[in-house]
Design a protein around this motif. Structure first.
Motif, PDB file in Angstrom:
ATOM      1  N   LEU A   1      -9.784  14.112  55.860  1.00  0.00           N
ATOM      2  CA  LEU A   1      -8.393  13.712  56.074  1.00  0.00           C
ATOM      3  C   LEU A   1      -7.512  14.579  55.177  1.00  0.00           C
ATOM      4  O   LEU A   1      -7.907  14.956  54.077  1.00  0.00           O
ATOM      5  CB  LEU A   1      -8.181  12.226  55.744  1.00  0.00           C
ATOM      6  CG  LEU A   1      -6.876  11.628  56.280  1.00  0.00           C
ATOM      7  CD1 LEU A   1      -6.931  11.484  57.804  1.00  0.00           C
ATOM      8  CD2 LEU A   1      -6.584  10.274  55.644  1.00  0.00           C
TER       9      LEU A   1
ATOM     10  N   GLU B   1      -5.108  14.083  53.119  1.00  0.00           N
ATOM     11  CA  GLU B   1      -4.355  13.201  52.234  1.00  0.00           C
ATOM     12  C   GLU B   1      -3.950  13.905  50.945  1.00  0.00           C
ATOM     13  O   GLU B   1      -2.840  13.720  50.436  1.00  0.00           O
ATOM     14  CB  GLU B   1      -5.189  11.962  51.912  1.00  0.00           C
ATOM     15  CG  GLU B   1      -4.427  10.914  51.119  1.00  0.00           C
ATOM     16  CD  GLU B   1      -5.308   9.732  50.755  1.00  0.00           C
ATOM     17  OE1 GLU B   1      -4.750   8.747  50.256  1.00  0.00           O
ATOM     18  OE2 GLU B   1      -6.542   9.807  50.936  1.00  0.00           O
ATOM     19  N   HIS B   2      -4.857  14.713  50.370  1.00  0.00           N
ATOM     20  CA  HIS B   2      -4.578  15.433  49.117  1.00  0.00           C
ATOM     21  C   HIS B   2      -5.076  16.881  49.218  1.00  0.00           C
ATOM     22  O   HIS B   2      -5.918  17.307  48.424  1.00  0.00           O
ATOM     23  CB  HIS B   2      -5.281  14.747  47.946  1.00  0.00           C
ATOM     24  CG  HIS B   2      -4.966  13.299  47.787  1.00  0.00           C
ATOM     25  ND1 HIS B   2      -3.736  12.852  47.358  1.00  0.00           N
ATOM     26  CD2 HIS B   2      -5.729  12.186  47.999  1.00  0.00           C
ATOM     27  CE1 HIS B   2      -3.746  11.529  47.306  1.00  0.00           C
ATOM     28  NE2 HIS B   2      -4.943  11.102  47.698  1.00  0.00           N
TER      29      HIS B   2
ATOM     30  N   ASP C   1      -1.881  16.862  43.332  1.00  0.00           N
ATOM     31  CA  ASP C   1      -3.057  16.629  44.176  1.00  0.00           C
ATOM     32  C   ASP C   1      -4.343  16.956  43.420  1.00  0.00           C
ATOM     33  O   ASP C   1      -4.442  17.997  42.767  1.00  0.00           O
ATOM     34  CB  ASP C   1      -3.021  17.526  45.426  1.00  0.00           C
ATOM     35  CG  ASP C   1      -2.161  16.966  46.543  1.00  0.00           C
ATOM     36  OD1 ASP C   1      -1.711  15.816  46.425  1.00  0.00           O
ATOM     37  OD2 ASP C   1      -1.946  17.687  47.538  1.00  0.00           O
TER      38      ASP C   1
ATOM     39  N   LEU D   1       2.685   7.053  61.726  1.00  0.00           N
ATOM     40  CA  LEU D   1       1.615   8.045  61.649  1.00  0.00           C
ATOM     41  C   LEU D   1       1.563   8.949  62.872  1.00  0.00           C
ATOM     42  O   LEU D   1       1.093  10.092  62.783  1.00  0.00           O
ATOM     43  CB  LEU D   1       0.275   7.333  61.447  1.00  0.00           C
ATOM     44  CG  LEU D   1       0.174   6.556  60.124  1.00  0.00           C
ATOM     45  CD1 LEU D   1      -1.131   5.779  60.055  1.00  0.00           C
ATOM     46  CD2 LEU D   1       0.288   7.495  58.933  1.00  0.00           C
TER      47      LEU D   1
ATOM     48  N   LEU E   1       0.336  14.912  53.299  1.00  0.00           N
ATOM     49  CA  LEU E   1       0.079  13.539  52.858  1.00  0.00           C
ATOM     50  C   LEU E   1      -0.447  12.756  54.053  1.00  0.00           C
ATOM     51  O   LEU E   1      -0.210  13.126  55.204  1.00  0.00           O
ATOM     52  CB  LEU E   1       1.354  12.869  52.328  1.00  0.00           C
ATOM     53  CG  LEU E   1       1.995  13.453  51.068  1.00  0.00           C
ATOM     54  CD1 LEU E   1       3.377  12.850  50.856  1.00  0.00           C
ATOM     55  CD2 LEU E   1       1.118  13.200  49.851  1.00  0.00           C
ATOM     56  N   ASP E   2      -1.161  11.663  53.788  1.00  0.00           N
ATOM     57  CA  ASP E   2      -1.637  10.824  54.889  1.00  0.00           C
ATOM     58  C   ASP E   2      -1.931   9.440  54.336  1.00  0.00           C
ATOM     59  O   ASP E   2      -1.798   9.188  53.137  1.00  0.00           O
ATOM     60  CB  ASP E   2      -2.878  11.430  55.553  1.00  0.00           C
ATOM     61  CG  ASP E   2      -2.982  11.094  57.037  1.00  0.00           C
ATOM     62  OD1 ASP E   2      -2.846   9.900  57.378  1.00  0.00           O
ATOM     63  OD2 ASP E   2      -3.182  12.006  57.851  1.00  0.00           O
ATOM     64  N   GLU E   3      -2.330   8.527  55.205  1.00  0.00           N
ATOM     65  CA  GLU E   3      -2.654   7.164  54.806  1.00  0.00           C
ATOM     66  C   GLU E   3      -4.151   6.930  54.932  1.00  0.00           C
ATOM     67  O   GLU E   3      -4.801   7.454  55.842  1.00  0.00           O
ATOM     68  CB  GLU E   3      -1.916   6.144  55.692  1.00  0.00           C
ATOM     69  CG  GLU E   3      -0.405   6.255  55.655  1.00  0.00           C
ATOM     70  CD  GLU E   3       0.183   5.791  54.332  1.00  0.00           C
ATOM     71  OE1 GLU E   3      -0.572   5.275  53.480  1.00  0.00           O
ATOM     72  OE2 GLU E   3       1.399   5.954  54.150  1.00  0.00           O
ATOM     73  N   ASN E   4      -4.696   6.122  54.037  1.00  0.00           N
ATOM     74  CA  ASN E   4      -6.107   5.765  54.057  1.00  0.00           C
ATOM     75  C   ASN E   4      -6.370   4.590  54.993  1.00  0.00           C
ATOM     76  O   ASN E   4      -6.796   4.735  56.120  1.00  0.00           O
ATOM     77  CB  ASN E   4      -6.579   5.402  52.638  1.00  0.00           C
ATOM     78  CG  ASN E   4      -7.250   6.546  51.923  1.00  0.00           C
ATOM     79  OD1 ASN E   4      -7.922   7.362  52.529  1.00  0.00           O
ATOM     80  ND2 ASN E   4      -7.087   6.593  50.619  1.00  0.00           N
TER      81      ASN E   4
ATOM     82  N   ARG F   1      -8.712   5.923  58.305  1.00  0.00           N
ATOM     83  CA  ARG F   1      -8.412   7.077  59.145  1.00  0.00           C
ATOM     84  C   ARG F   1      -9.338   8.248  58.827  1.00  0.00           C
ATOM     85  O   ARG F   1      -9.656   8.513  57.673  1.00  0.00           O
ATOM     86  CB  ARG F   1      -6.943   7.505  58.953  1.00  0.00           C
ATOM     87  CG  ARG F   1      -5.958   6.660  59.753  1.00  0.00           C
ATOM     88  CD  ARG F   1      -4.519   6.906  59.336  1.00  0.00           C
ATOM     89  NE  ARG F   1      -4.086   8.287  59.437  1.00  0.00           N
ATOM     90  CZ  ARG F   1      -3.568   8.869  60.524  1.00  0.00           C
ATOM     91  NH1 ARG F   1      -3.463   8.183  61.656  1.00  0.00           N
ATOM     92  NH2 ARG F   1      -3.174  10.128  60.495  1.00  0.00           N
TER      93      ARG F   1
END
Length: 314
Positions: free
Chosen positions: A148, A150-151, A158, A199, A225-228, A290
């Protein structure tokens, strides 16, 4: 590079023949192989922002994995988006449990100040002291191999990675085997598909192409960036509870929040798979993690699927 021993890919440094591995030097070379794979991606600030992932076909085969290495001191990887040089620094505060979701992020590798494999253990408070006193010892980690954005490293804070073993299902640490439930995280870490950030907006912007010549994936258009964890309502269909080789169970979720059918995987011998088997209705509310589907990315499609954490009848 991986072979089936029992039910999961087991990383060896001896081709494709199944082999029991115990010496520390072989254990280190195992973690080194995977660490090299997961830390070979590069980024570009653009615009548009770009992530380039080599060895795509190898990475796409990984799902439920077993990896030997060393439990490293807590460290961070900084990835300079202009030079793509990785700089590793030790966090001298050591391991702590994340206040947001209750998870422990620990580092698997070969030796300190070298790129590592990020691992995430859920609901980890009871195990924190065991990990803190076992730094530097051999460890075997069993869990879900996840991708993903995310970071990825676009931001200066990050801990740069796009691959991780999350959730961790079991470890062998200091000669002791520990098994962990795939459980519900702290409620404040669970978002919806539409809040606080829709999203679909980012998912629809990201494009991917695959070079068969270099086996490289090129992704463009991500936020960085994203969501877990997400909670989504929907209708369950196409349930597959059993599969060969211990692969995850799966189903398709059609949710008004998402707007299109999405594949959901559910690890064998977990709470979610038990809930799936006992469902008396197709209407559910579920918590999922995700995950970027690399097999679909190789086909030129940016597809997010979910790993089931909890499935409740609605």
């Amino acid at each position: 590079m991986s072979v089936d021993v029992g039910e999961r890919p087991y990383w060896t440094d001896q081709g494709s023949a199944p082999k029991q591995i115990s010496p520390v030097n072989q254990r280190s070379s195992i973690a080194a192989q995977l660490s090299t794979l997961v830390n070979s991606y590069t980024i570009n600030l653009g615009p548009p922002k770009t992530i380039i992932v080599p060895s795509a076909s190898k990475l796409a085969t990984l799902q439920d994995v077993l990896v030997d290495g060393v439990l490293l001191p807590k460290q961070f990887i900084r990835l300079d988006p202009r030079t793509n040089k990785r700089t590793i620094a030790v966090d001298h505060t050591g391991y702590t449990v994340n206040a947001s979701d209750g998870d422990l992020h620990f580092d698997l590798g070969t030796r300190g100040l070298q790129p590592h494999i990020t691992c995430e253990l859920q609901n980890a408070t009871a195990y924190l002291s065991q990990f803190k006193k076992s730094v530097g010892l051999p460890i075997t980690v069993d869990g879900f191999f996840r991708c993903l954005f995310e970071h990825p490293g676009f931001h200066s804070n990050d801990d740069a990675h796009i691959f991780e073993i999350h959730p961790v299902r079991a470890v062998t640490l200091a000669g002791k085997s520990l098994s962990f439930a795939v459980g519900i995280p702290n409620q404040k870490s669970i978002h919806t598909w539409t809040s606080p950030h829709p999203l679909n907006n980012q998912d629809n912007r990201i494009k991917v192409s695959h070079s068969s010549t270099t086996d490289t994936l090129t992704f463009t258009g991500m936020d960085g960036l994203d969501e877990n964890y997400v909670r989504v309502p929907g209708t369950v269909s196409q349930v597959q509870l059993t599969s060969s080789g211990g692969s995850p169970a799966s189903f398709v979720l059609t949710s008004p929040d998402i707007g299109h059918p999405i594949k959901v995987n559910s690890l064998q011998n977990t709470r979610a798979t038990g809930q799936l088997a006992q469902l008396k209705t197709s209407k559910v509310s579920m918590i999922g993690l995700r995950n970027l589907d690399l097999a679909e990315a190789i086909k030129g499609k940016y597809v997010i699927n979910l790993l089931a954490i909890d499935i409740q009848p609605a």
